[in-house]
Design a protein around this motif. Sequence first.
Motif, short mmCIF file in Angstrom:
data_model
loop_
_atom_site.label_atom_id
_atom_site.label_comp_id
_atom_site.label_asym_id
_atom_site.label_seq_id
_atom_site.Cartn_x
_atom_site.Cartn_y
_atom_site.Cartn_z
N ALA A 287 0.88 -1.28 0.12
CA ALA A 287 0.02 -0.12 -0.10
C ALA A 287 0.80 1.28 0.13
O ALA A 287 1.47 1.69 0.87
N TRP A 288 1.19 1.85 -1.09
CA TRP A 288 2.04 2.96 -1.27
C TRP A 288 1.31 4.24 -0.75
O TRP A 288 0.36 4.50 -0.70
N ARG A 289 2.40 5.05 -0.28
CA ARG A 289 2.06 6.22 0.19
C ARG A 289 2.66 7.53 -0.39
O ARG A 289 3.52 7.36 -1.11
N ASP A 290 1.98 8.59 -0.33
CA ASP A 290 2.60 9.73 -0.84
C ASP A 290 4.01 10.15 -0.24
O ASP A 290 4.09 10.11 0.98
N GLY A 291 5.21 10.10 -0.93
CA GLY A 291 6.30 10.68 -0.41
C GLY A 291 7.17 9.42 -0.55
O GLY A 291 8.25 9.57 -0.16
N ASP A 292 6.82 8.22 -0.71
CA ASP A 292 7.58 7.07 -0.64
C ASP A 292 8.64 7.23 -1.74
O ASP A 292 8.49 8.00 -2.87
N LEU B 11 11.68 5.33 -18.94
CA LEU B 11 11.19 6.11 -18.01
C LEU B 11 12.20 7.26 -17.29
O LEU B 11 11.72 7.74 -16.57
N ARG B 12 13.51 7.11 -18.01
CA ARG B 12 14.23 7.96 -17.52
C ARG B 12 14.33 9.35 -17.35
O ARG B 12 14.92 10.20 -16.39
N ASN B 13 13.43 9.88 -18.00
CA ASN B 13 13.05 11.30 -17.96
C ASN B 13 11.76 11.79 -17.42
O ASN B 13 11.42 12.96 -17.36
N ASN B 14 11.31 10.82 -16.74
CA ASN B 14 9.97 11.21 -16.03
C ASN B 14 10.11 12.02 -14.72
O ASN B 14 11.38 11.82 -14.15
N ASP B 15 9.18 12.76 -14.47
CA ASP B 15 9.63 13.77 -13.44
C ASP B 15 9.65 13.18 -11.97
O ASP B 15 10.40 13.69 -11.14
N ASN B 16 9.17 11.98 -11.74
CA ASN B 16 9.48 11.15 -10.56
C ASN B 16 10.63 9.82 -10.64
O ASN B 16 10.50 9.00 -9.79
N VAL B 17 11.30 10.14 -11.64
CA VAL B 17 12.54 9.17 -11.51
C VAL B 17 13.94 10.11 -11.71
O VAL B 17 14.07 10.87 -12.37
N ALA C 158 19.24 15.28 -3.20
CA ALA C 158 18.67 16.25 -2.08
C ALA C 158 17.49 17.12 -3.23
O ALA C 158 16.46 17.24 -2.47
N ASP C 159 18.09 17.60 -3.98
CA ASP C 159 17.02 18.60 -4.73
C ASP C 159 16.01 17.69 -5.45
O ASP C 159 14.85 18.27 -5.31
N TYR C 160 16.30 16.57 -5.95
CA TYR C 160 15.11 15.57 -6.41
C TYR C 160 14.19 15.32 -5.49
O TYR C 160 13.08 15.32 -5.63
N LEU C 161 14.39 15.07 -4.03
CA LEU C 161 13.75 14.54 -2.99
C LEU C 161 12.96 15.95 -2.28
O LEU C 161 12.16 16.04 -1.61
N GLY C 162 13.43 16.77 -2.81
CA GLY C 162 12.92 18.34 -2.19
C GLY C 162 13.45 18.56 -0.65
O GLY C 162 12.50 19.16 -0.17
N VAL C 163 14.66 17.97 -0.17
CA VAL C 163 15.10 18.13 0.71
C VAL C 163 16.13 19.28 0.81
O VAL C 163 16.94 19.36 -0.11
N ALA C 164 16.24 19.98 2.05
CA ALA C 164 16.96 21.39 1.90
C ALA C 164 17.71 21.40 3.46
O ALA C 164 17.18 22.03 4.17
N PRO C 165 18.60 20.50 3.57
CA PRO C 165 19.52 20.34 4.78
C PRO C 165 20.19 21.75 5.22
O PRO C 165 20.58 22.55 4.27
#
Length: 303
Positions: free
Chosen positions: A22-27, A185-191, A211-218
């Motif tokens: 059961a997948w979740r948003d953000g997995d 699928l290499r150019n898909n936004d979520n890959v 980090a940029d891809y995951l939207g993480v800003a440490p």
Amino acid sequence: MEVPAHSGRAHWIQPEIQQKIAWRDGDVVISVPPKSGTTWTMNIVHQLLTGGTSDFRDIYEEVPWIEFVGHPEETHDEILSRLDAMPTDRRRAFKTHSAPPVVPFLAAGEGPHVQYIVVCRNPEEALVSFQPFIAKHADEWFDLWGMPREAMARPDFPSFYHEVVAARGMHENAFFRFLEAWWPLRNNDNVLFLHYADMKRDHAGSVRKIADYLGVAPSEGEWSKILEYTSFPWMKQHEDKFEARTAGKVPILKSGAMIRKGEAGKAKADGMTDAIAGELRKLGDRICSGAAVDWLYEGGVRP
């Protein structure tokens, strides 16, 4: 060598489990062929999602392997319940050696927002690393599954390649069919498509790209910890955190199996022969496009 009658299939790997999650948003799904930077990428993602921490016991507790069964009596429902019980206040990350459609691919806008990080490596390098890795599986693990060590392990790379890898089509499925499935699928936004050699060449840059891809800003303080804890020296020094010690009912690996030197361009020194290299490349050229195979072997700018 006389090998006892056994299929040689690693029954502890059951990819069909992934179809039931059961997948979740953000997995985040980390999809990587064997010995191609999987553990390193798992740790990078974990460090980014936590802001940098050394306070974990086993990376496999933090980033579960979603096609792995810890003992013969463990059911898929038990595994799925454990995944469902993971905290909802932080994003989940998972490891798989599978490519679509074996691991479900959810395109952006099709159900929960799942992101995929795909890492590939020169198959010559991955395969010469695979041989000592299999050899370092613990006797207790083979015994638990009723598998003779000789069904999978060999003392040298050429015999391992011919009698285990090529005989079972592992080279075709684990590397070239994997690439064939992910390449469109290499150019898909979520890959996010990465190459192990590029990650080795630019550790910090690669971590920042993830980090940029995951939207993480440490923060700056978090960055210093993240880069330290994802470095090869730190991971080697804390090897016990990366050897799946909590994943099985008995020890899976002998010490030193998971974190090796990880050098690029050293396949021949580890046992690769010209004949095997030629056979591999011919197989890759038959399955994948020339541009895809060139990138698989060399990395760099992706077509």
